[in-house]
Design a protein around this motif. Structure first.
Motif, PDB file in Angstrom:
ATOM      1  N   ARG A   1     -68.425 -14.287 -15.565  1.00 13.21           N
ATOM      2  CA  ARG A   1     -67.139 -14.985 -15.469  1.00 13.21           C
ATOM      3  C   ARG A   1     -66.064 -14.260 -16.272  1.00 13.21           C
ATOM      4  NH1 ARG A   1     -68.465 -20.979 -17.215  1.00 13.21           N
ATOM      5  NH2 ARG A   1     -66.292 -21.315 -16.657  1.00 13.21           N
ATOM      6  N   GLN A   2     -66.435 -13.759 -17.446  1.00 17.76           N
ATOM      7  CA  GLN A   2     -65.462 -13.032 -18.263  1.00 17.76           C
ATOM      8  C   GLN A   2     -64.997 -11.756 -17.569  1.00 17.76           C
ATOM      9  OE1 GLN A   2     -67.835 -12.690 -21.847  1.00 17.76           O
ATOM     10  NE2 GLN A   2     -66.556 -14.177 -22.908  1.00 17.76           N
TER      11      GLN A   2
ATOM     12  N   ALA B   1     -69.255  -5.298 -32.945  1.00 18.02           N
ATOM     13  CA  ALA B   1     -68.632  -6.618 -33.068  1.00 18.02           C
ATOM     14  C   ALA B   1     -67.114  -6.505 -33.096  1.00 18.02           C
ATOM     15  CB  ALA B   1     -69.141  -7.321 -34.322  1.00 18.02           C
ATOM     16  N   GLY B   2     -66.610  -5.484 -33.783  1.00 21.64           N
ATOM     17  CA  GLY B   2     -65.166  -5.290 -33.828  1.00 21.64           C
ATOM     18  C   GLY B   2     -64.582  -4.980 -32.465  1.00 21.64           C
TER      19      GLY B   2
ATOM     20  N   ILE C   1     -61.642  -6.709 -27.530  1.00 17.10           N
ATOM     21  CA  ILE C   1     -61.557  -6.893 -26.078  1.00 17.10           C
ATOM     22  C   ILE C   1     -61.241  -8.341 -25.734  1.00 17.10           C
ATOM     23  CG2 ILE C   1     -62.873  -6.813 -23.924  1.00 17.10           C
ATOM     24  CD1 ILE C   1     -64.494  -4.483 -25.252  1.00 17.10           C
ATOM     25  N   LEU C   2     -61.974  -9.265 -26.354  1.00 17.80           N
ATOM     26  CA  LEU C   2     -61.792 -10.672 -26.018  1.00 17.80           C
ATOM     27  C   LEU C   2     -60.462 -11.214 -26.532  1.00 17.80           C
ATOM     28  CD1 LEU C   2     -65.382 -12.107 -26.634  1.00 17.80           C
ATOM     29  CD2 LEU C   2     -64.353 -11.308 -24.496  1.00 17.80           C
ATOM     30  N   ALA C   3     -60.041 -10.749 -27.715  1.00 17.26           N
ATOM     31  CA  ALA C   3     -58.786 -11.246 -28.273  1.00 17.26           C
ATOM     32  C   ALA C   3     -57.580 -10.754 -27.481  1.00 17.26           C
ATOM     33  CB  ALA C   3     -58.656 -10.815 -29.729  1.00 17.26           C
ATOM     34  N   GLY C   4     -57.677  -9.564 -26.928  1.00 17.21           N
ATOM     35  CA  GLY C   4     -56.538  -8.993 -26.223  1.00 17.21           C
ATOM     36  C   GLY C   4     -56.498  -9.293 -24.746  1.00 17.21           C
ATOM     37  N   MET C   5     -57.441 -10.085 -24.268  1.00 21.88           N
ATOM     38  CA  MET C   5     -57.526 -10.316 -22.838  1.00 21.88           C
ATOM     39  C   MET C   5     -57.522 -11.802 -22.525  1.00 21.88           C
ATOM     40  SD  MET C   5     -57.668  -8.756 -19.944  1.00 21.88           S
ATOM     41  CE  MET C   5     -58.120  -7.123 -20.526  1.00 21.88           C
TER      42      MET C   5
END
Length: 266
Positions: free
Chosen positions: A50-51, A117-118, A123-127
């Motif tokens: 889904r992501q 982890a960084g 990736i998740l924070a910017g998308m």
């Protein structure tokens, strides 16, 4: 009927799924470190599917119906396993033609959990994740106050000792703390309804967050006391092994944790 006279063969050709990108492979490696044998029905595989589709939607990428679906994600996960010496030593069959990007991502991040982890957090924070959760979720409100007496009749019955896995980057809980390969962040507990318990644990997270728990395993016991005793014994075992991180939470090797819980359920 639509006029296809001006349509080229290329326009009619089915969409082909593009090669995996670096960011997608980083997210896949993060999944591999948490659940290397996950299949298409595993909750973490479904969530990653889904992501990845949400990321493609954000980029305006035209997608086929099979784009990064759970079957494809699970196959790619096995493909990535070709880079894992432990996977190869186990004698399990991997997929051929692993690809250069698989090797590059494994070499760069497999033994650097903090760096991985960084990158996952970046990736998740910017998308933005449209489509992963319901768009524009409505706020929820607690029940209205009530007054007066309350009586309940508690009955004994089958009770489950459960193992839950944290399905988000460890940095969301412990910035800078690595999780060794093959280990998981897990919660040990007991309940007559594991899904309800997951909902209770998740009640403090925003509904649109990527923070979640999923079931690793469930071990039924005939009654609450038997489940309580097994839960306590498993937590004591976790303490003795140095897995405990406080409360009912552990960072433990997945295989050993499941075996210990299984032994106590016999």
């Amino acid at each position: 009927m639509a006029d296809l006279s001006s349509t080229s063969p290329a326009d009619l050709a089915p969409l082909r799924n593009p090669p995996w990108t670096l960011d997608e492979m980083i997210l896949l490696l993060d999944l591999y470190r948490r659940a290397p044998q996950a299949d298409k029905s595993h909750e973490a595989v479904v969530m990653l599917s889904r992501q990845l589709n949400a990321m493609a939607e954000f980029r305006g990428l035209a997608r086929s119906p099979t784009y990064r679906n759970p079957v494809g994600v699970a196959m790619k996960l096995r493909n990535l396993g070709q880079q894992d010496p432990e996977f190869l030593k186990s004698g399990r069959a991997g997929l051929r033609n692993a690809g250069q990007l698989n090797a590059e991502v494994w070499t760069r991040y497999a033994d650097r959990p903090d760096d991985l982890a960084g990158e996952v957090a970046r990736i998740l924070a910017g998308m933005p994740m449209p489509g992963v959760f319901a768009p524009n979720p409505r706020s929820s409100r607690g029940p209205a106050p009530s007054f007066g007496g309350y009586a309940a009749n508690r009955e004994d019955g089958e009770t489950i000792v459960y193992l839950l896995e944290w399905n988000a980057p460890i940095s969301a809980l412990f910035p800078g703390r690595p999780v060794p390969v093959g280990h998981v962040v897990a919660k040990i507990g007991r309940s007559s309804d594991t899904r309800r318990r997951i909902a209770e644990l998740s009640a403090g997270y925003p509904p649109t967050s990527a923070l979640s728990w999923s079931v690793i395993a469930e071990y039924p016991h005939p009654g609450a006391q038997a489940a309580h005793d097994a839960e306590r014994a498993l937590l004591d075992h976790a303490d003795a092994q140095g897995w405990s991180i406080g409360g009912e939470f552990v960072i433990a090797p997945l295989a050993a944790l499941k075996e210990a819980a299984r032994a106590l359920a016999r």
